[in-house]
Design an enzyme around this catalytic site. Structure first.
Site, mmCIF file in Angstrom:
data_model
loop_
_atom_site.group_PDB
_atom_site.id
_atom_site.type_symbol
_atom_site.label_atom_id
_atom_site.label_comp_id
_atom_site.label_asym_id
_atom_site.label_seq_id
_atom_site.Cartn_x
_atom_site.Cartn_y
_atom_site.Cartn_z
ATOM 1 N N SER A 116 0.827 -1.203 0.000
ATOM 2 C CA SER A 116 0.000 0.000 0.000
ATOM 3 C C SER A 116 0.867 1.260 0.000
ATOM 4 O O SER A 116 1.632 1.492 -0.922
ATOM 5 C CB SER A 116 -0.955 -0.026 1.197
ATOM 6 O OG SER A 116 -1.899 1.022 1.130
ATOM 7 N N ASP A 140 -1.236 1.744 -4.303
ATOM 8 C CA ASP A 140 -2.057 0.619 -4.782
ATOM 9 C C ASP A 140 -3.489 1.046 -5.056
ATOM 10 O O ASP A 140 -4.344 0.208 -5.336
ATOM 11 C CB ASP A 140 -2.013 -0.559 -3.817
ATOM 12 C CG ASP A 140 -2.708 -0.286 -2.495
ATOM 13 O OD1 ASP A 140 -2.702 0.875 -2.052
ATOM 14 O OD2 ASP A 140 -3.246 -1.237 -1.892
ATOM 15 N N ASP A 150 -6.028 2.104 -3.360
ATOM 16 C CA ASP A 150 -7.214 1.858 -2.533
ATOM 17 C C ASP A 150 -7.526 3.057 -1.641
ATOM 18 O O ASP A 150 -8.649 3.188 -1.154
ATOM 19 C CB ASP A 150 -7.085 0.580 -1.706
ATOM 20 C CG ASP A 150 -5.964 0.612 -0.687
ATOM 21 O OD1 ASP A 150 -5.118 1.532 -0.738
ATOM 22 O OD2 ASP A 150 -5.911 -0.292 0.172
#
Length: 571
Positions: A168, A323, A325
């Site tokens: 992440s 990433d 998100d």
């Protein structure tokens, strides 16, 4: 000439992939190279999966560790999937055959994706081959892809599990292993101990069976189609909406991650023509050369996109994490400058935008369930009470937030202050930066057509529910839990910025909380201190609220921040 870590990391990576000692980190003696494996895993579940630096040791991410983790997870999934199928057959009496007929037919299916960090491709390939060796049906994504694609595929295609290789927004040397259950949410913390036990039971990872897996075709386009449908207007409104979106100016950054291509295609497909990426950060680069930490929460990480927004006179700013998100949003202010919204501000705005009001008390229809983390702003709680929502607080992390609704309930919306938003749980039951950005842009285009901005909507919330102002302090340390223990053993200050303080613990006892009220100023103060579940740091969240005066709340917050720093320094 000295070499930077960006130069050394690719060389080190080639040794770290094996999990064995490198020429720069040899064993202490020759006998050590012949010692048997201890069958332990130095990695453990944190707030979002397992994360660690890429390296050769047991506490690092490497091929041996990923093999061990994947073998243990496959063993657990096979048993868990079999148990769930058996229970379904006990509940469903429609088939005439006994369970024994089906006992050998359980073939779990799993989808595996990865980001563009060092090691991600080989870790994903290793995971796929181990799962295939365990007899699973394996779908391996062919290219680095945004994390939300995996939970979307789990939910949309009916996989039993999903795995994403990603760290992440962690620093460049890290990588990680994130697991999704069959409902598309991150694996429940209830199951983490049994999964770790299954991993610990794996023998020599070199003896784990592996079968070659051919990657599938690229699935990003289909995910984009599903996300764009969230903001698709009715045919009768199409011309007006397209005109509104054509006038919105959008600057965005992928922060050297995997979200650039997807964000660009999603914006174009939804009708946003005036979009500008930060080219220096648009394409994947695992060294993250332009930022110290690739986290859109960090002010320095949004520096380039703010400069681009000023250059292009952008209405909206999008900053994805590597990433994709997480998503941070910024907007143009009335004086022409640009400002980034905090995660708490964006979460409150989108909740009001997306969640319908609950019916009257006693109504047969259940109230919409909204959730946030225990360290996020209390603004959502105030809004929920007014809108008759079912408000729920969980420990930090979307493995908890996505399961705030029970098995027979439906989550309407969830967010956490760290720029993580779940705007469409039916689509992706996890953070989704692409969907968050697209929904926000669609709303901003509507507002611009009416001569308004997100700032007007935020100001409306503050005038109705009070002024909530917050800040976050990060204290980097090699042992965050030890610092939390030291703070817990240190007498809490009696007052912070004039507020009489009451100490307690954060939900589930995961940290320290200080709450207070100053009768003179009318300001309520709330401080939460916890160890990060993804990085080596302690995070301190402070929020001050005044019913009518933002300046009073800000003044108390600033003074309390100085007091808190002194308290932490004493520990």
């Amino acid at each position: 000439m000295p070499l930077s870590w960006q130069t050394l990391l690719p060389r080190f990576y080639s040794y770290a992939m094996t999990g064995h000692a490198s020429p720069h980190n040899p064993p202490r003696d020759s006998a050590q190279t012949h010692e048997p494996h201890t069958h332990t895993c130095g990695l453990h579940f944190g707030t979002a999966g397992m994360r660690a630096p890429v390296g050769p040791a047991e506490g690092h991410m490497n091929v041996l560790q990923v093999t061990r983790i994947s073998a243990g997870l496959a063993s657990w999934l096979a048993a868990h999937t079999s148990q769930e199928l058996s229970q379904e057959r006990q509940d469903d009496q429609s088939h005439p055959l006994p369970d024994s007929v089906f006992s050998s037919d359980v073939t779990p299916s799993v989808v595996i994706g990865y980001d563009a960090r060092y090691g991600s491709h080989i870790f994903a390939t290793t995971t796929a081959e181990v799962c295939a060796g365990a007899g699973f049906e394996v779908t391996l994504l062919p290219v680095p892809s945004p994390t939300p694609l995996v939970p979307w595929m789990v939910r949309n295609r009916g996989f039993d599990a999903g795995i994403q290789i990603t760290a992440s927004h962690n620093p460049a040397p890290d990588n990680g292993y994130k697991i999704y259950a069959g409902d598309g949410a991150q694996i429940s913390r209830v199951h983490e101990p049994s999964i770790e036990a299954a991993i610990a039971a794996v023998g020599d990872p070199l003896n784990v069976p592996r079968v070659t897996v051919r990657p599938t075709t690229d699935q990003v386009r289909r995910y984009i189609d599903a996300v764009v449908k969230l903001v698709e207007p009715r045919q009768g409104d199409l011309l007006r909406v397209n005109n509104e979106r054509a006038a919105l100016r959008v600057a965005y950054t992928a922060l050297h991650g995997v979200g650039g291509r997807t964000m660009n295609q999603a914006l174009q497909a939804a009708g946003f023509a005036l979009t500008w990426p930060v080219l220096a950060q648009h394409y994947p680069d695992p060294t993250f050369p332009t930022v110290s930490f690739p986290n859109p929460e960090e002010a320095h990480a949004t520096k380039l996109v703010l400069e681009l927004a000023a250059e292009q006179d952008a209405d909206i700013i999008i900053a994805l994490d590597p990433d994709a998100d997480r998503c941070a949003i910024g907007y143009r202010t009335s004086d022409g400058s640009h400002r980034m919204l905090s995660g708490d501000e964006l979460g409150a705005l989108l909740a009001v935008r997306l969640v319908p009001a609950g019916g009257p008390t006693g109504d047969a229809d259940p109230r919409p369930i909204v959730a946030t983390s225990a360290v996020s702003s209390q603004l959502l709680r105030a809004i929920a009470a007014d809108h008759n929502w079912d408000y729920r607080e969980t420990p930090t992390g979307f493995k908890n937030l996505s399961r705030a609704a029970g098995p027979d309930e439906k989550l309407a919306f969830a967010y956490e202050e760290a720029n993580g938003t779940c705007p469409a749980p039916d689509l992706v039951q996890d953070k989704d930066g692409i969907a968050t950005a697209l929904i926000t842009c669609a709303w901003a285009a509507e507002l611009k057509a009416r001569g308004m901005t997100l700032a007007d909507e935020l100001d409306r919330l503050y005038k109705r529910y009070g002024y909530f102002v917050g800040t976050q302090i990060a204290v980097r340390t090699t042992d965050p839990n030890a610092l939390i223990d030291a703070l817990s053993d240190t007498p809490a200050p009696a007052t912070l910025a004039g507020c009489t303080v009451t100490p307690s613990t954060v939900v589930d006892g995961q940290g320290l909380r200080l709450t207070g009220y100053d009768a003179t100023t009318g300001v309520t103060l709330r401080v939460s201190i916890r160890a990060s579940g993804t990085e080596n740091k302690v995070k301190i969240y402070s929020e001050a609220m005044h019913p009518t005066d933002r300046d009073k709340a800000q003044s108390v917050l600033d003074a309390a921040t100085s007091d808190i720093r002194r308290f932490v320094d004493r520990a």
